[in-house]
Design an enzyme around this catalytic site. Structure first.
Site, mmCIF file in Angstrom:
data_model
loop_
_atom_site.group_PDB
_atom_site.id
_atom_site.type_symbol
_atom_site.label_atom_id
_atom_site.label_comp_id
_atom_site.label_asym_id
_atom_site.label_seq_id
_atom_site.Cartn_x
_atom_site.Cartn_y
_atom_site.Cartn_z
ATOM 1 N N TYR A 1 -1.124 -0.529 8.887
ATOM 2 C CA TYR A 1 -1.766 0.027 7.209
ATOM 3 C C TYR A 1 -3.029 0.606 7.636
ATOM 4 O O TYR A 1 -4.502 -0.151 7.916
ATOM 5 C CB TYR A 1 -2.366 -1.215 5.957
ATOM 6 N N HIS B 1 3.934 -8.778 -2.774
ATOM 7 C CA HIS B 1 3.237 -10.342 -2.315
ATOM 8 C C HIS B 1 3.431 -11.309 -3.462
ATOM 9 O O HIS B 1 3.749 -11.168 -5.266
ATOM 10 C CB HIS B 1 2.178 -10.092 -2.688
ATOM 11 N N ASP C 1 5.930 -2.873 -3.811
ATOM 12 C CA ASP C 1 4.259 -3.451 -3.965
ATOM 13 C C ASP C 1 3.630 -4.751 -5.463
ATOM 14 O O ASP C 1 2.672 -4.256 -4.783
ATOM 15 C CB ASP C 1 3.590 -1.976 -3.343
ATOM 16 N N ARG D 1 0.980 -8.319 9.995
ATOM 17 C CA ARG D 1 -0.159 -7.104 9.103
ATOM 18 C C ARG D 1 -1.420 -6.538 9.517
ATOM 19 O O ARG D 1 -1.855 -7.488 9.542
ATOM 20 C CB ARG D 1 0.283 -6.708 7.846
ATOM 21 N N TYR E 1 -11.116 -7.962 -3.070
ATOM 22 C CA TYR E 1 -11.396 -7.623 -4.418
ATOM 23 C C TYR E 1 -10.774 -9.132 -4.859
ATOM 24 O O TYR E 1 -9.806 -9.570 -4.183
ATOM 25 C CB TYR E 1 -10.115 -7.068 -4.954
ATOM 26 N N HIS F 1 8.880 -4.975 0.501
ATOM 27 C CA HIS F 1 7.061 -5.170 0.115
ATOM 28 C C HIS F 1 6.754 -4.964 -1.312
ATOM 29 O O HIS F 1 6.748 -4.450 -1.953
ATOM 30 C CB HIS F 1 6.660 -3.807 0.938
ATOM 31 N N ASN G 1 -5.339 -4.665 -6.572
ATOM 32 C CA ASN G 1 -6.763 -3.180 -6.348
ATOM 33 C C ASN G 1 -6.325 -2.051 -6.565
ATOM 34 O O ASN G 1 -6.829 -1.100 -6.142
ATOM 35 C CB ASN G 1 -7.124 -3.131 -4.706
ATOM 36 N N HIS H 1 3.512 2.282 3.404
ATOM 37 C CA HIS H 1 3.084 3.402 2.275
ATOM 38 C C HIS H 1 2.762 5.019 2.849
ATOM 39 O O HIS H 1 2.072 5.274 2.886
ATOM 40 C CB HIS H 1 1.651 2.696 1.887
ATOM 41 N N THR I 1 -5.073 -9.045 2.042
ATOM 42 C CA THR I 1 -6.088 -9.354 2.692
ATOM 43 C C THR I 1 -6.962 -10.580 1.222
ATOM 44 O O THR I 1 -7.923 -11.626 2.147
ATOM 45 C CB THR I 1 -7.267 -8.432 2.835
#
Length: 287
Positions: A148, A24, A239, A115, A40, A22, A244, A172, A68
């Protein structure tokens, strides 16, 4: 917040071939603009930096998850997968209008899941009708669904989540309230989902769950309980670049050094970091 500029070299050495399941990539915004409707704006976190971190931490592969801030434009993630030399796979965010031809293209490019985000601060009221349509569209490809949510909302969400088809991966740890203890109702509902063998879970993001801060001692019992109860259906990820975050920015080397605390035996570590993610994302390579 910018990601940690110089994470420590972890003392823990992951098993050969280990997967960060996981993480990004963001931007660079000049090439891959962020979605206008985002809640964000992250710092640029390109593929090259992710892969340098992968090597520094002692991992071999990445699963890159669409966040997102890029909306349903998966271009930055697809670019990173293409640059990985087969060492990255992805989880996309899709609109229900995606064509069959586009789904085939995404599969060939390395996408293996979608997701669905239920966090109100990020998506408002989750578009459940769209989620159902997307789930129906991807079923034939054998993709899984990543969900999530906040554990406190699970009582209301659970019937909808259980009705989704196929394999479902919880992000998570289901975001339990660690201050409420292992016996809390929210965590009990997360564990009840795991009684269904279709469900997997990521024991990731202690930095988002902690009330105590680093070294995240208050999160360790939750992650360890999940690993020990579900050794064949747990995943782990950094992660990175920790989008954020508002309280502090974690050291990814420290996160890796937490692994023996939540998966205390070599067998559990191998399942968590290698066997499970390979089975889910690179099944064609599993003997």
């Amino acid at each position: 917040m910018p990601f940690h500029p110089s994470p420590a070299k972890p003392a823990f050495v992951p098993p050969a071939g280990a997967v960060d399941a996981h993480c990004h990539v963001f931007g660079p915004a000049a090439r891959f603009p962020f979605a206008p409707e985002r809640k964000y704006t992250p710092v640029d976190a390109p593929a090259e930096t992710l892969f340098d971190l992968r090597d520094h931490l002692g991992f071999a592969r990445n699963v890159i998850v669409q966040a997102t801030c890029h909306g349903t434009d998966n271009a930055a993630m697809l670019d990173a997968i293409a640059k990985s030399g087969g060492r990255a796979r992805g989880v996309a965010v899709l609109d229900e209008t995606v064509t069959d031809a586009e789904l085939e293209r995404l599969h060939a490019a390395g996408i293996r899941g979608v997701r669905f985000n239920f966090l109100k601060r990020l998506v408002g009221d989750a578009p459940r009708d769209r989620y159902v349509k997307v789930a129906e569209r991807i079923a034939r490809l054998g993709w899984h669904i990543v969900i999530y949510f906040e554990s406190e909302e699970l009582e209301e969400l659970s019937p909808f989540i259980r009705a989704l088809p196929g394999t479902i991966v919880i992000d998570h740890m289901g975001r339990p309230d660690v201050t409420a203890g292992l016996g809390s109702e929210g965590f009990a509902r997360v564990r009840a989902l795991m009684d269904d063998p279709r469900f997997w879970i990521k024991v990731s993001c202690p930095e988002r769950l902690t009330a105590a801060g680093p070294m995240y001692d208050d999160v360790v019992p939750f992650a360890r309980a999940l690993v020990e109860a579900n050794p064949d259906r747990v995943l782990w990820g950094t992660d990175w670049p920790h989008p954020n975050m508002r309280s502090h920015m974690p050291d990814d080397g420290m996160l890796v050094d937490m692994i023996p605390r939540i998966a205390p035996t070599p067998e559990l570590q191998r399942k968590l970091l290698l066997e499970n993610p390979m089975r889910l994302y690179w099944p064609e390579e599993v003997l």
